[in-house]
Motif scaffolding. Structure first.
Motif, PDB file in Angstrom:
ATOM      1  N   LYS A  52      27.542  48.701  51.609  1.00  0.00           N
ATOM      2  CA  LYS A  52      27.663  48.575  53.061  1.00  0.00           C
ATOM      3  C   LYS A  52      27.334  47.153  53.509  1.00  0.00           C
ATOM      4  CE  LYS A  52      26.594  53.397  54.174  1.00  0.00           C
ATOM      5  NZ  LYS A  52      25.630  54.310  54.851  1.00  0.00           N
ATOM      6  N   TYR A  53      26.318  46.583  52.874  1.00  0.00           N
ATOM      7  CA  TYR A  53      25.923  45.219  53.243  1.00  0.00           C
ATOM      8  C   TYR A  53      27.035  44.215  52.903  1.00  0.00           C
ATOM      9  CZ  TYR A  53      23.114  40.996  53.624  1.00  0.00           C
ATOM     10  OH  TYR A  53      22.638  39.759  53.986  1.00  0.00           O
ATOM     11  N   LEU A  54      27.656  44.403  51.686  1.00  0.00           N
ATOM     12  CA  LEU A  54      28.753  43.507  51.285  1.00  0.00           C
ATOM     13  C   LEU A  54      29.972  43.694  52.160  1.00  0.00           C
ATOM     14  CD1 LEU A  54      28.505  43.787  47.377  1.00  0.00           C
ATOM     15  CD2 LEU A  54      27.780  41.862  48.820  1.00  0.00           C
ATOM     16  N   ALA A  55      30.212  44.959  52.561  1.00  0.00           N
ATOM     17  CA  ALA A  55      31.377  45.229  53.401  1.00  0.00           C
ATOM     18  C   ALA A  55      31.238  44.574  54.769  1.00  0.00           C
ATOM     19  CB  ALA A  55      31.568  46.743  53.554  1.00  0.00           C
ATOM     20  N   ALA A  56      29.994  44.484  55.240  1.00  0.00           N
ATOM     21  CA  ALA A  56      29.776  43.867  56.546  1.00  0.00           C
ATOM     22  C   ALA A  56      30.163  42.401  56.543  1.00  0.00           C
ATOM     23  CB  ALA A  56      28.299  44.033  56.946  1.00  0.00           C
ATOM     24  N   TYR A  57      30.101  41.773  55.381  1.00  0.00           N
ATOM     25  CA  TYR A  57      30.473  40.366  55.249  1.00  0.00           C
ATOM     26  C   TYR A  57      31.869  40.179  54.617  1.00  0.00           C
ATOM     27  CZ  TYR A  57      25.710  39.154  56.515  1.00  0.00           C
ATOM     28  OH  TYR A  57      24.521  39.018  57.172  1.00  0.00           O
ATOM     29  N   GLY A  58      32.650  41.291  54.598  1.00  0.00           N
ATOM     30  CA  GLY A  58      34.046  41.198  54.120  1.00  0.00           C
ATOM     31  C   GLY A  58      34.215  41.180  52.623  1.00  0.00           C
ATOM     32  N   TYR A  59      33.181  41.529  51.885  1.00  0.00           N
ATOM     33  CA  TYR A  59      33.272  41.532  50.416  1.00  0.00           C
ATOM     34  C   TYR A  59      33.583  42.967  49.970  1.00  0.00           C
ATOM     35  CZ  TYR A  59      32.208  40.089  45.655  1.00  0.00           C
ATOM     36  OH  TYR A  59      32.290  39.773  44.327  1.00  0.00           O
ATOM     37  N   ARG A  60      34.818  43.210  49.550  1.00  0.00           N
ATOM     38  CA  ARG A  60      35.293  44.553  49.218  1.00  0.00           C
ATOM     39  C   ARG A  60      35.720  44.616  47.750  1.00  0.00           C
ATOM     40  NH1 ARG A  60      35.704  47.397  53.762  1.00  0.00           N
ATOM     41  NH2 ARG A  60      35.813  46.272  55.745  1.00  0.00           N
ATOM     42  N   PRO A  61      35.860  45.840  47.224  1.00  0.00           N
ATOM     43  CA  PRO A  61      36.326  45.988  45.821  1.00  0.00           C
ATOM     44  C   PRO A  61      37.696  45.350  45.614  1.00  0.00           C
ATOM     45  CG  PRO A  61      35.456  48.076  46.646  1.00  0.00           C
ATOM     46  CD  PRO A  61      35.530  47.159  47.824  1.00  0.00           C
ATOM     47  N   MET A  62      37.935  44.856  44.441  1.00  0.00           N
ATOM     48  CA  MET A  62      39.214  44.270  44.008  1.00  0.00           C
ATOM     49  C   MET A  62      39.531  42.982  44.753  1.00  0.00           C
ATOM     50  SD  MET A  62      39.882  46.562  41.790  1.00  0.00           S
ATOM     51  CE  MET A  62      41.487  46.065  41.263  1.00  0.00           C
ATOM     52  N   ARG A  63      38.515  42.398  45.411  1.00  0.00           N
ATOM     53  CA  ARG A  63      38.780  41.187  46.181  1.00  0.00           C
ATOM     54  C   ARG A  63      39.151  40.021  45.272  1.00  0.00           C
ATOM     55  NH1 ARG A  63      34.451  38.180  50.272  1.00  0.00           N
ATOM     56  NH2 ARG A  63      35.819  36.422  50.823  1.00  0.00           N
ATOM     57  N   ASN A  64      38.515  39.941  44.098  1.00  0.00           N
ATOM     58  CA  ASN A  64      38.759  38.835  43.170  1.00  0.00           C
ATOM     59  C   ASN A  64      39.776  39.185  42.062  1.00  0.00           C
ATOM     60  OD1 ASN A  64      36.929  37.171  44.515  1.00  0.00           O
ATOM     61  ND2 ASN A  64      35.201  37.953  43.312  1.00  0.00           N
ATOM     62  N   TRP A  65      40.547  40.246  42.306  1.00  0.00           N
ATOM     63  CA  TRP A  65      41.535  40.671  41.300  1.00  0.00           C
ATOM     64  C   TRP A  65      42.541  39.557  41.002  1.00  0.00           C
ATOM     65  CZ3 TRP A  65      46.910  41.430  41.951  1.00  0.00           C
ATOM     66  CH2 TRP A  65      47.550  42.020  40.864  1.00  0.00           C
ATOM     67  N   GLY A  66      43.009  38.885  42.041  1.00  0.00           N
ATOM     68  CA  GLY A  66      43.978  37.805  41.858  1.00  0.00           C
ATOM     69  C   GLY A  66      43.407  36.625  41.101  1.00  0.00           C
ATOM     70  N   ALA A  67      42.095  36.399  41.256  1.00  0.00           N
ATOM     71  CA  ALA A  67      41.480  35.274  40.554  1.00  0.00           C
ATOM     72  C   ALA A  67      41.354  35.555  39.058  1.00  0.00           C
ATOM     73  CB  ALA A  67      40.106  34.987  41.160  1.00  0.00           C
ATOM     74  N   TYR A  68      41.100  36.811  38.713  1.00  0.00           N
ATOM     75  CA  TYR A  68      40.974  37.180  37.303  1.00  0.00           C
ATOM     76  C   TYR A  68      42.335  37.302  36.592  1.00  0.00           C
ATOM     77  CZ  TYR A  68      35.987  38.239  37.689  1.00  0.00           C
ATOM     78  OH  TYR A  68      34.638  38.150  37.853  1.00  0.00           O
ATOM     79  N   LEU A  69      43.373  37.633  37.372  1.00  0.00           N
ATOM     80  CA  LEU A  69      44.663  37.994  36.765  1.00  0.00           C
ATOM     81  C   LEU A  69      45.250  36.906  35.872  1.00  0.00           C
ATOM     82  CD1 LEU A  69      46.904  40.064  36.484  1.00  0.00           C
ATOM     83  CD2 LEU A  69      47.963  39.128  38.557  1.00  0.00           C
ATOM     84  N   PRO A  70      45.327  35.633  36.277  1.00  0.00           N
ATOM     85  CA  PRO A  70      45.946  34.646  35.381  1.00  0.00           C
ATOM     86  C   PRO A  70      45.250  34.568  34.025  1.00  0.00           C
ATOM     87  CG  PRO A  70      45.731  33.742  37.579  1.00  0.00           C
ATOM     88  CD  PRO A  70      44.968  35.030  37.584  1.00  0.00           C
ATOM     89  N   PHE A  71      43.935  34.626  34.054  1.00  0.00           N
ATOM     90  CA  PHE A  71      43.205  34.516  32.784  1.00  0.00           C
ATOM     91  C   PHE A  71      43.414  35.759  31.926  1.00  0.00           C
ATOM     92  CE2 PHE A  71      39.286  35.519  30.441  1.00  0.00           C
ATOM     93  CZ  PHE A  71      39.252  34.435  29.577  1.00  0.00           C
ATOM     94  N   THR A  72      43.205  36.944  32.520  1.00  0.00           N
ATOM     95  CA  THR A  72      43.333  38.174  31.735  1.00  0.00           C
ATOM     96  C   THR A  72      44.771  38.394  31.277  1.00  0.00           C
ATOM     97  OG1 THR A  72      43.647  39.444  33.788  1.00  0.00           O
ATOM     98  CG2 THR A  72      41.392  39.275  32.891  1.00  0.00           C
ATOM     99  N   ALA A  73      45.743  38.075  32.145  1.00  0.00           N
ATOM    100  CA  ALA A  73      47.140  38.263  31.758  1.00  0.00           C
ATOM    101  C   ALA A  73      47.513  37.321  30.621  1.00  0.00           C
ATOM    102  CB  ALA A  73      48.055  38.036  32.963  1.00  0.00           C
ATOM    103  N   GLY A  74      47.049  36.067  30.718  1.00  0.00           N
ATOM    104  CA  GLY A  74      47.363  35.105  29.659  1.00  0.00           C
ATOM    105  C   GLY A  74      46.791  35.516  28.323  1.00  0.00           C
ATOM    106  N   ILE A  75      45.486  35.900  28.346  1.00  0.00           N
ATOM    107  CA  ILE A  75      44.836  36.325  27.107  1.00  0.00           C
ATOM    108  C   ILE A  75      45.512  37.581  26.539  1.00  0.00           C
ATOM    109  CG2 ILE A  75      42.702  37.219  26.118  1.00  0.00           C
ATOM    110  CD1 ILE A  75      42.657  34.236  26.585  1.00  0.00           C
TER     111      ILE A  75
END
Length: 393
Positions: free
Chosen positions: A73-96
């Motif tokens: 709830k505290y993270l949601a109040a500041y806009g931090y939600r699940p899967m928010r950094n999915w796009g940041a991880y994707l290039p690395f995980t997809a490449g590997i």
């Protein structure tokens, strides 16, 4: 399918599999990061200070569901939600993932490629072995212990049995042909003596004995024809006939054959018509034996044509074969007779009394040994017909 296409499909398959794994891995990492942050945030909120909360979290103290919910709830109040950094991880995980999966795909492709090469090689070896056996050449199997071993063993057993059966059949066939030829030769001498005696008795005929003399002469002539046919069949069966191949014009062939039966057809009022074809029409074969074959066919047509009837022959030629059709003026073949027309000693319902039943069998044997083919059929007009084809080779 060629190797290049297989490789392309293999590459695309493992590429898509790697991308899918990369997407899934990025989602897992992003979700795990969020849950970890939620747990740490909940621990910090429940502690007196930030340092103590972090200390507790790094000490791997167990987090409660309430703590995780409070942190979320505290993270949601500041806009931090699940899967928010999915796009940041994707290039690395997809490449590997793509790299790892492509390496795995390359290894499996090489293994399968080698297996395919071995399989194709073994199939070629077995095919060449069967081709060599079929052509009569000597061939040996290279015995190996692999997936084809059982098939190889069964093929070897089958080929060995077939070769033994073929040798036995050929030997028996040759012996039979020799016996038939011996019997026919033995019959020729008494038949010749009987013919001479009947000629000597001809001038002593009376009205009472004339009928018996005529029957005796006919039977002797029938036996002569039978012996001649048996000798010819024996030669053909034993492959003792050497065909002298030459160009034979079909119109000349029909003229020579019909001339031999001209007297019989004239007596019965049967007309023979040869329909001319546009352009030249010829075959390659032994003139004497081919005339003998066509003569037997035409003789059969004469026997089944009523007095005053008509026999029609037509011929044509194309780049593949020369075709000759002969149609009699009779009532055609019975359905039950068609499968047996060319069998030896088979006599149909309308066969002549002196017909031994070997003329059509002899004709079929002669034609087939000269790259020909013959079939019997009923024409659209209900008459019996013969269709002969000589193939160019």
């Amino acid at each position: 399918m060629n190797t290049g296409r297989k490789a392309a499909r293999h590459f695309v398959f493992w590429l898509l599999l790697g991308l899918a794994a990369g997407v899934f891995l990025a989602a897992v990492l992003s979700y795990h990061e969020y849950q970890t942050m939620a747990d740490i945030t909940g621990a910090v909120l429940r502690s007196d200070s930030l340092a103590e909360g972090l200390k507790n979290s790094y000490a791997f103290q167990s987090f409660s569901l309430e703590m995780n919910t409070e942190g979320s709830k505290y993270l949601a109040a500041y806009g931090y939600r699940p899967m928010r950094n999915w796009g940041a991880y994707l290039p690395f995980t997809a490449g590997i993932s793509v790299l790892l999966f492509q390496l795995a795909g390359l290894c499996t492709f090489r293994v399968r490629y080698r297996e395919d090469l071995q399989t194709k090689k073994r199939i070629r070896e077995l095919t060449e072995y069967l081709r060599a056996v079929n052509s009569g050449e000597g061939a040996m199997l290279r015995r190996r212990e692999d997936d084809f071993s059982h098939l190889e063993d069964e093929m070897y057993k089958t080929v060995t049995e077939l070769q033994s059966a073929k040798e036995a059949a050929v030997k028996n066939h040759e012996v039979l042909a020799e016996r038939i030829a011996d019997i026919a030769h033995q019959l020729k001498t008494p038949l010749t003596s009987m013919s001479l005696m009947t000629e000597l008795l001809e001038e002593y005929q009376t009205i009472e004995t004339e009928e018996y003399y005529s029957r005796l002469s006919n039977q002797i002539e029938r036996l002569k024809n039978l012996v001649t046919g048996l000798l010819a069949l024996a030669k053909l069966d034993s492959h003792g006939v050497v065909f002298h191949v030459e160009r034979v014009e079909v119109p000349e062939l029909l003229e020579a054959v019909s001339e031999l039966l001209r007297e019989i057809m004239t007596e019965r009022g049967i007309s023979f018509v040869a329909e001319e074809s546009k352009g030249e029409c010829f075959i390659y074969g032994d003139r004497q034996w081919t005339e003998e074959a066509v003569l037997n066919i035409l003789k059969n047509c004469v026997e089944h044509t009523p007095d005053g009837g008509r026999i029609v022959a037509s011929y044509s030629q194309n780049p593949i074969y020369t075709e000759l059709q002969i149609e009699d003026g009779g009532s055609g073949f019975h359905a039950k007779e068609l499968p047996h027309i060319f069998e030896r000693f088979y006599r149909g319902e309308g066969a002549a009394k002196d017909n031994a039943g070997i003329g059509l069998a002899l004709a079929k044997a002669v034609l087939e040994q000269q790259n020909g083919q013959i079939c019997a059929e009923n024409t659209a007009d209900g008459h019996a017909g013969f269709r002969i084809k000589w193939y160019f080779s």
